[in-house]
Design a protein around this motif. Structure first.
Motif, PDB file in Angstrom:
ATOM      1  N   ARG A  27      -7.802  11.912   2.634  1.00 17.96           N
ATOM      2  CA  ARG A  27      -7.413  11.291   3.885  1.00 17.96           C
ATOM      3  C   ARG A  27      -8.796  10.927   4.698  1.00 17.96           C
ATOM      4  O   ARG A  27      -8.889   9.892   5.555  1.00 17.96           O
ATOM      5  CB  ARG A  27      -6.707  12.135   4.699  1.00 17.96           C
ATOM      6  N   VAL A  35       0.808  -1.267  -0.019  1.00 18.35           N
ATOM      7  CA  VAL A  35      -0.177   0.000   0.137  1.00 18.35           C
ATOM      8  C   VAL A  35       1.093   1.178  -0.146  1.00 18.35           C
ATOM      9  O   VAL A  35       1.870   1.307   0.846  1.00 18.35           O
ATOM     10  CB  VAL A  35      -1.142   0.194   1.274  1.00 18.35           C
ATOM     11  N   VAL A  36       0.618   1.912  -0.917  1.00 19.96           N
ATOM     12  CA  VAL A  36       1.361   3.336  -0.994  1.00 19.96           C
ATOM     13  C   VAL A  36       0.217   4.417  -0.605  1.00 19.96           C
ATOM     14  O   VAL A  36      -0.893   4.483  -0.879  1.00 19.96           O
ATOM     15  CB  VAL A  36       1.717   3.618  -2.397  1.00 19.96           C
ATOM     16  N   GLY A  37       0.800   5.378   0.412  1.00 22.22           N
ATOM     17  CA  GLY A  37      -0.195   6.502   0.780  1.00 22.22           C
ATOM     18  C   GLY A  37      -1.070   5.789   1.792  1.00 22.22           C
ATOM     19  O   GLY A  37      -0.602   5.238   2.767  1.00 22.22           O
ATOM     20  N   PRO A  38      -2.492   6.074   1.841  1.00 23.19           N
ATOM     21  CA  PRO A  38      -3.394   5.674   2.819  1.00 23.19           C
ATOM     22  C   PRO A  38      -3.323   4.328   3.286  1.00 23.19           C
ATOM     23  O   PRO A  38      -3.013   3.537   2.214  1.00 23.19           O
ATOM     24  CB  PRO A  38      -4.681   6.164   2.308  1.00 23.19           C
ATOM     25  N   ILE A  79      -7.840   9.575  -3.163  1.00 23.88           N
ATOM     26  CA  ILE A  79      -8.477   9.186  -2.126  1.00 23.88           C
ATOM     27  C   ILE A  79      -8.300  10.052  -0.774  1.00 23.88           C
ATOM     28  O   ILE A  79      -7.233  10.306  -0.383  1.00 23.88           O
ATOM     29  CB  ILE A  79      -8.448   7.678  -1.462  1.00 23.88           C
ATOM     30  N   ARG A 135      -4.736   6.162  -6.381  1.00 24.35           N
ATOM     31  CA  ARG A 135      -4.893   6.033  -5.044  1.00 24.35           C
ATOM     32  C   ARG A 135      -4.473   7.364  -4.251  1.00 24.35           C
ATOM     33  O   ARG A 135      -5.321   7.403  -3.309  1.00 24.35           O
ATOM     34  CB  ARG A 135      -3.812   4.942  -4.655  1.00 24.35           C
ATOM     35  N   ASP A 136      -3.927   8.141  -4.848  1.00 23.81           N
ATOM     36  CA  ASP A 136      -3.649   9.384  -4.083  1.00 23.81           C
ATOM     37  C   ASP A 136      -4.635  10.475  -4.135  1.00 23.81           C
ATOM     38  O   ASP A 136      -4.656  11.190  -3.100  1.00 23.81           O
ATOM     39  CB  ASP A 136      -2.531   9.899  -4.675  1.00 23.81           C
ATOM     40  N   TYR A 192      -9.520  -4.145  -2.844  1.00 27.20           N
ATOM     41  CA  TYR A 192      -8.843  -4.750  -1.423  1.00 27.20           C
ATOM     42  C   TYR A 192      -9.602  -6.040  -0.935  1.00 27.20           C
ATOM     43  O   TYR A 192      -9.466  -6.287   0.107  1.00 27.20           O
ATOM     44  CB  TYR A 192      -9.028  -3.823  -0.532  1.00 27.20           C
TER      45      TYR A 192
END
Lengths: 270, 301
Positions: free
Chosen positions: B8, A8-11, B6, B3-4, B25
């Motif tokens: 926080r 997993v990268v980031g969150p 999403i 993905r970035d 996932y």
């Protein structure tokens, strides 16, 4: 790019995804659930006329809630009575069907509600064993963890209570034992609905420590509470629900401050 | 870079989509129903829970009574005594039935096994909502465990029955062992029936009120306190076939055949063994499938 399988990268990876969730209660006869007795939703229920069965009412308890919960998060849920907090948790646990939208989860989320009675006719001892077996532990694992569970619950602090039927317990004792049983297994997602409110101070400290442990073991914990202190102490992130809608979702400090401001305005309004 | 995107604090990203994110996932829809094979596997995984729950229920049943577990023996005995008083002495259905006491007591006990399985099955889910809502396990655990609890009660009743049969002058023979396969088939049949009752009872709460009347009718049609053969000698064929196919009557008569000398194979309904096994198979598989279909809906309002 950043696509690497498994890593997993980031969150951190999500454990619960709630996608534009709507939940509609169908209540037959006199309402039993908290949501029905509450103010706004009850008014709503009166507006929507019974459709199918005579005396059946529809209560739109959760309206278009969406968020992503991630591994290792502890998320508080706040809102006034009847805002849809418990309903949301029960929908995440798969105990209430979604009217539209969807809930995706990792494994089977476990819901620990305040009224989650086990078997009141049976002794605390038997409840520990049966509860653990029901969660899928083997008889050996149950034997290994039994002492730890009883000790954590503090049931035997004032004498041999564990061999008494659960109906002889005070509500605080029963709640403590239920929490001790449910938290004996590492759930991927554990949801606690006011279950800690009845415990005494020493037990609250113990259970808060246990919640931190569960989180460290890569679980996700949801906590519903009217005690803003315990939300502040345990949760980094908080969701604020009102009338079944998500008002705010963010760091606990910000959300709780906004919630208190709003509650203060309402109580001082003429 | 998806993905970035999403955020926080987890409001859903419209570009990724919840379903896609969930699939990435490996998240499943919450509360979804597993396949029948997977369901069976999970049920087997909870076998220790089933056994412990059945034991706890058996003991808990009489925990508020002063005489406690003595009622496990007293209840069937008192039942048999009542029926003997009414049907044996007052109405006289014992005419033409040799060894009436063992005949009657066998009928009462065997039918009580099915009756109590259905009655506990109908409340298996609706009476354990606390458990269902608090913990996750295959819900079929409940009706199966409650049937097992009734089987334990039945084994106590069987011990009482053997004593009564001996006191009535019967001599033990190898045919007594035939009780074992009969009991096995009846247990599977009862479990299936309990599963059906559990699903119906979880949806229609009025069923628990209605069921005792249905069961009483069934009992009076099952030759518990009279001989079906004597009664229906002149009955039209469809009625006789229907009464002969009645699973309760078949299990009762097979148990009588095993235990009572004067109850011979000639008094058994035709193809009794085949009918007994067929009913067990149909209800066992069918009841399981029927209950499984609604898995994921149990415990909801």
């Amino acid at each position: 790019m950043t696509e690497r399988s498994g890593t997993v990268v980031g969150p951190r990876p999500p454990t619960v995804i709630v996608d534009d969730l709507h939940v509609v209660y169908r209540v037959r006869g006199a309402g039993r659930t908290k949501e029905v007795k509450g103010g706004a939703t009850a008014a709503l229920a009166r507006m929507i006329s019974p459709r199918r069965l005579a005396g059946e009412r529809r209560v739109h308890a959760v309206k278009g809630v969406g968020f992503v919960a991630r591994r290792g998060e502890t998320i508080g849920l706040i809102g006034s009575n009847g805002s849809g907090k418990s309903t949301l948790l029960r929908a995440i646990a798969g105990l209430l069907p979604a009217e539209s939208g969807a809930v995706y989860s990792d494994g089977q989320p476990a819901l620990l509600g305040v009224n989650a009675a086990l078997m009141n006719d049976l002794s605390g001892e038997r409840n520990v064993v049966l509860g653990c077996l029901a969660m899928g532990l083997s008889p050996r694992e149950v034997r290994e963890r039994y002492d730890e569970i009883v000790e954590f619950s503090g049931i035997n602090d004032k004498g041999d209570f564990i061999s008494l039927p659960m109906r002889a317990y005070s509500s605080g004792m029963a709640a403590r034992l239920r929490f001790a049983i449910a938290s004996a297994v590492n759930h991927d997602v554990l949801m606690i609905d006011e279950a800690l409110a009845t415990g005494d101070r020493a037990f609250r400290k113990r259970s808060e420590a246990r919640i931190r442990e569960l989180r460290a073991e890569a679980g996700t914990v949801f906590l519903v509470s009217h005690s803003l202190t315990s939300i502040r102490d345990t949760c980094a992130r908080t969701l604020w629900l009102e009338n079944g809608e998500l008002v705010m979702d963010g760091p606990t400090d910000e959300v709780v401050r906004a919630y208190e401001d709003s509650a203060g305005r309402r109580s001082s309004a003429p | 870079m998806s993905r970035d995107v999403i955020p926080r604090h987890g409001a859903l990203d419209p570009e990724v989509g919840a379903a896609e994110l969930a699939a990435r996932y490996g998240l499943g829809v919450s509360g979804a129903r597993p396949s029948p094979v997977e369901y069976t596997r999970r049920l087997w995984g909870r076998r220790h829970f089933i056994a412990a729950f059945a034991r706890a229920r058996g003991d808990g049943q009489y925990s508020r009574a002063h005489l406690g577990r003595l009622w496990q023996v007293m209840t069937p005995l008192l039942n048999a005594a009542v029926y003997y008083l009414i049907f044996g002495l007052l109405i006289g259905t014992r005419d033409g039935v040799p060894d009436f006491i063992p005949f009657l007591v066998t009928g009462v006990f065997v039918f009580a096994f099915t009756q109590s399985s259905v009655l506990s099955g109908v409340r298996a889910v609706s009476g354990n909502l606390g458990l269902v809502r608090a913990l996750h396990f295959p819900r079929a655990v409940l009706p199966v465990a409650l049937t097992l609890a009734q089987l334990r009660q039945m084994l106590v009743s069987m011990a009482v029955l053997v004593v009564i049969v001996l006191l009535a002058g019967q001599v033990p023979t190898w045919s007594w062992l035939l009780v074992v396969p009969v009991l096995l088939a009846q247990s599977v049949f009862n479990a299936g029936l309990a599963l059906v009752a559990a699903r119906l009872g979880s949806a229609v709460s009025d069923l628990a009120q209605l069921l005792p009347f249905v069961l009483r009718t069934w009992m009076y049609a099952s030759g518990v306190m009279y001989s079906i053969g004597n009664l229906t000698a002149d009955a039209p064929l469809p009625v006789r076939v229907l009464l002969d196919l009645n699973p309760a009557a078949v299990y009762i008569d097979l148990t009588r055949f095993a235990l009572i000398d004067s109850f011979t194979a000639a008094q058994l309904p035709p193809y009794a063994w085949g009918v007994a096994v067929a009913w067990a198979f149909v209800l066992g598989v069918g009841g399981f499938g029927y209950f499984w279909q609604a898995e994921g809906r149990y415990g909801r309002d």
